[in-house]
Design a protein around this motif. Structure first.
Motif, PDB file in Angstrom:
ATOM      1  N   LEU A  20      -5.289  -1.404  15.283  1.00  0.00           N
ATOM      2  CA  LEU A  20      -5.868  -1.263  16.099  1.00  0.00           C
ATOM      3  C   LEU A  20      -8.231  -0.484  15.646  1.00  0.00           C
ATOM      4  CD1 LEU A  20      -4.674   0.768  19.010  1.00  0.00           C
ATOM      5  CD2 LEU A  20      -4.846  -1.499  18.512  1.00  0.00           C
ATOM      6  N   SER A  21      -8.630  -0.703  16.340  1.00  0.00           N
ATOM      7  CA  SER A  21     -10.373  -0.776  15.795  1.00  0.00           C
ATOM      8  C   SER A  21     -10.722  -0.381  16.503  1.00  0.00           C
ATOM      9  CB  SER A  21     -11.395  -2.269  14.792  1.00  0.00           C
ATOM     10  OG  SER A  21     -10.030  -2.066  13.968  1.00  0.00           O
ATOM     11  N   CYS A  22     -12.095   0.810  15.928  1.00  0.00           N
ATOM     12  CA  CYS A  22     -12.886   1.792  17.525  1.00  0.00           C
ATOM     13  C   CYS A  22     -14.025   1.764  16.799  1.00  0.00           C
ATOM     14  CB  CYS A  22     -12.233   3.045  18.117  1.00  0.00           C
ATOM     15  SG  CYS A  22     -13.376   4.368  18.689  1.00  0.00           S
ATOM     16  N   THR A  23     -15.414   0.721  17.502  1.00  0.00           N
ATOM     17  CA  THR A  23     -16.560   1.191  16.845  1.00  0.00           C
ATOM     18  C   THR A  23     -17.200   2.588  18.080  1.00  0.00           C
ATOM     19  OG1 THR A  23     -17.028  -0.467  17.760  1.00  0.00           O
ATOM     20  CG2 THR A  23     -16.306  -1.310  15.581  1.00  0.00           C
ATOM     21  N   LEU A  29     -20.568   7.777  14.155  1.00  0.00           N
ATOM     22  CA  LEU A  29     -19.108   8.551  14.237  1.00  0.00           C
ATOM     23  C   LEU A  29     -18.986   9.372  13.125  1.00  0.00           C
ATOM     24  CD1 LEU A  29     -16.866   5.573  15.320  1.00  0.00           C
ATOM     25  CD2 LEU A  29     -17.642   7.928  16.421  1.00  0.00           C
ATOM     26  N   PRO A  30     -19.598   9.500  12.027  1.00  0.00           N
ATOM     27  CA  PRO A  30     -19.452  10.616  10.727  1.00  0.00           C
ATOM     28  C   PRO A  30     -19.765  12.133  11.034  1.00  0.00           C
ATOM     29  CG  PRO A  30     -20.181   8.189   9.680  1.00  0.00           C
ATOM     30  CD  PRO A  30     -20.625   8.128  11.146  1.00  0.00           C
ATOM     31  N   ASP A  31     -20.098  12.064  12.854  1.00  0.00           N
ATOM     32  CA  ASP A  31     -20.396  13.259  12.665  1.00  0.00           C
ATOM     33  C   ASP A  31     -19.464  13.539  13.375  1.00  0.00           C
ATOM     34  OD1 ASP A  31     -24.197  12.841  13.296  1.00  0.00           O
ATOM     35  OD2 ASP A  31     -23.360  13.596  11.403  1.00  0.00           O
ATOM     36  N   TYR A  32     -18.830  13.172  13.845  1.00  0.00           N
ATOM     37  CA  TYR A  32     -17.673  13.105  14.941  1.00  0.00           C
ATOM     38  C   TYR A  32     -16.211  13.199  14.001  1.00  0.00           C
ATOM     39  CZ  TYR A  32     -20.286  12.707  18.372  1.00  0.00           C
ATOM     40  OH  TYR A  32     -22.083  12.981  19.142  1.00  0.00           O
ATOM     41  N   ALA A  33     -15.113  14.239  15.184  1.00  0.00           N
ATOM     42  CA  ALA A  33     -13.642  14.016  14.491  1.00  0.00           C
ATOM     43  C   ALA A  33     -13.466  12.943  15.302  1.00  0.00           C
ATOM     44  CB  ALA A  33     -13.133  15.421  14.833  1.00  0.00           C
ATOM     45  N   MET A  34     -12.154  12.229  14.927  1.00  0.00           N
ATOM     46  CA  MET A  34     -11.864  11.023  16.380  1.00  0.00           C
ATOM     47  C   MET A  34     -10.562  11.126  15.982  1.00  0.00           C
ATOM     48  SD  MET A  34     -14.940   9.478  15.698  1.00  0.00           S
ATOM     49  CE  MET A  34     -13.979   8.737  17.335  1.00  0.00           C
ATOM     50  N   GLY A  35      -9.833  11.026  17.439  1.00  0.00           N
ATOM     51  CA  GLY A  35      -8.757  11.186  17.800  1.00  0.00           C
ATOM     52  C   GLY A  35      -7.775   9.027  18.256  1.00  0.00           C
ATOM     53  N   LYS A  76     -19.368   1.905   7.875  1.00  0.00           N
ATOM     54  CA  LYS A  76     -18.947   1.082   8.931  1.00  0.00           C
ATOM     55  C   LYS A  76     -18.902   1.562  10.624  1.00  0.00           C
ATOM     56  CE  LYS A  76     -16.650  -2.480   6.726  1.00  0.00           C
ATOM     57  NZ  LYS A  76     -15.823  -3.846   5.944  1.00  0.00           N
ATOM     58  N   ASN A  77     -18.916   2.969  10.380  1.00  0.00           N
ATOM     59  CA  ASN A  77     -19.058   3.443  11.636  1.00  0.00           C
ATOM     60  C   ASN A  77     -17.509   3.087  12.557  1.00  0.00           C
ATOM     61  OD1 ASN A  77     -20.595   5.555  12.678  1.00  0.00           O
ATOM     62  ND2 ASN A  77     -20.583   4.359  15.128  1.00  0.00           N
ATOM     63  N   THR A  78     -16.728   3.142  11.922  1.00  0.00           N
ATOM     64  CA  THR A  78     -15.699   2.460  12.279  1.00  0.00           C
ATOM     65  C   THR A  78     -14.350   3.026  12.525  1.00  0.00           C
ATOM     66  OG1 THR A  78     -16.351   0.419  12.317  1.00  0.00           O
ATOM     67  CG2 THR A  78     -13.852   0.526  13.061  1.00  0.00           C
ATOM     68  N   LEU A  79     -13.558   2.999  12.733  1.00  0.00           N
ATOM     69  CA  LEU A  79     -11.908   4.027  13.337  1.00  0.00           C
ATOM     70  C   LEU A  79     -10.791   2.989  12.876  1.00  0.00           C
ATOM     71  CD1 LEU A  79     -10.216   6.870  13.375  1.00  0.00           C
ATOM     72  CD2 LEU A  79     -10.680   6.770  15.642  1.00  0.00           C
ATOM     73  N   TYR A  80     -10.089   3.283  12.893  1.00  0.00           N
ATOM     74  CA  TYR A  80      -8.830   2.209  12.872  1.00  0.00           C
ATOM     75  C   TYR A  80      -7.513   2.890  12.780  1.00  0.00           C
ATOM     76  CZ  TYR A  80     -11.979  -0.544  10.635  1.00  0.00           C
ATOM     77  OH  TYR A  80     -13.001  -0.812  10.021  1.00  0.00           O
ATOM     78  N   CYS A  96      -9.582   5.269  21.881  1.00  0.00           N
ATOM     79  CA  CYS A  96     -10.369   6.286  20.506  1.00  0.00           C
ATOM     80  C   CYS A  96     -11.395   7.398  21.542  1.00  0.00           C
ATOM     81  CB  CYS A  96     -11.291   4.778  20.192  1.00  0.00           C
ATOM     82  SG  CYS A  96     -12.128   5.861  19.614  1.00  0.00           S
ATOM     83  N   ALA A  97     -10.726   8.577  20.840  1.00  0.00           N
ATOM     84  CA  ALA A  97     -12.248   9.874  21.163  1.00  0.00           C
ATOM     85  C   ALA A  97     -12.765   9.951  20.583  1.00  0.00           C
ATOM     86  CB  ALA A  97     -11.274  10.463  22.442  1.00  0.00           C
ATOM     87  N   ALA A  98     -13.769  10.714  20.730  1.00  0.00           N
ATOM     88  CA  ALA A  98     -14.268  11.348  19.597  1.00  0.00           C
ATOM     89  C   ALA A  98     -14.831  12.716  19.985  1.00  0.00           C
ATOM     90  CB  ALA A  98     -15.992  10.874  19.659  1.00  0.00           C
TER      91      ALA A  98
END
Length: 126
Positions: A20-23, A29-35, A76-80, A96-98
């Motif tokens: 899965l990817s999340c953009t 996104l670097p300013d956020y923890a991600m879940g 890349k401002n992307t979460l996986y 995906c959540a920030a």
């Protein structure tokens, strides 16, 4: 306007893999923890995995430890979310959540997150 978008879901047989990817747009996104969270029909939303803003720390639900891997590419401002050895019980909508500010020890508290995507469906057949 902030927009968070998940992708990569689909139908897979048990034992298979998905990534899965999340953009995000309008959001750094670097300013956020991600879940990553998931919700199956008739069940509560549950935390699947969490990663700090730097990527230095990651956390997982017991049900996915050893099978799922969360990662991020801040350039890349992307979460996986790499999901291996998938089981039918992994079937759910994945979100995906920030989180801008929060306690990593309480990463499963979904209402602490500021932004959410619309979700991507993962279906695992037996």
């Amino acid at each position: 306007q902030v927009q968070v978008v998940e992708s990569g879901g689909g139908l897979v047989q048990a034992g298979g893999s998905l990534r899965l990817s999340c953009t995000a747009s309008g959001l750094s996104l670097p300013d956020y923890a991600m879940g990553w969270f998931r919700q199956a029909p008739g069940k509560e939303r549950e935390g699947v995995s969490y990663i700090t803003w730097s990527g230095a720390r990651t956390y997982y639900a017991d049900s996915v430890k050893g099978r799922f891997t969360i990662s991020r590419d801040n350039a890349k401002n992307t979460l996986y979310l790499q999901m291996n050895s998938l089981k039918p019980e992994d079937t759910a909508m994945y979100y995906c959540a920030a989180m801008r500010w929060g306690d990593y020890r309480k990463w499963t508290r979904w209402n602490d997150y500021n932004y959410w995507g619309q979700g991507t469906q993962v279906t695992v057949s037996s």
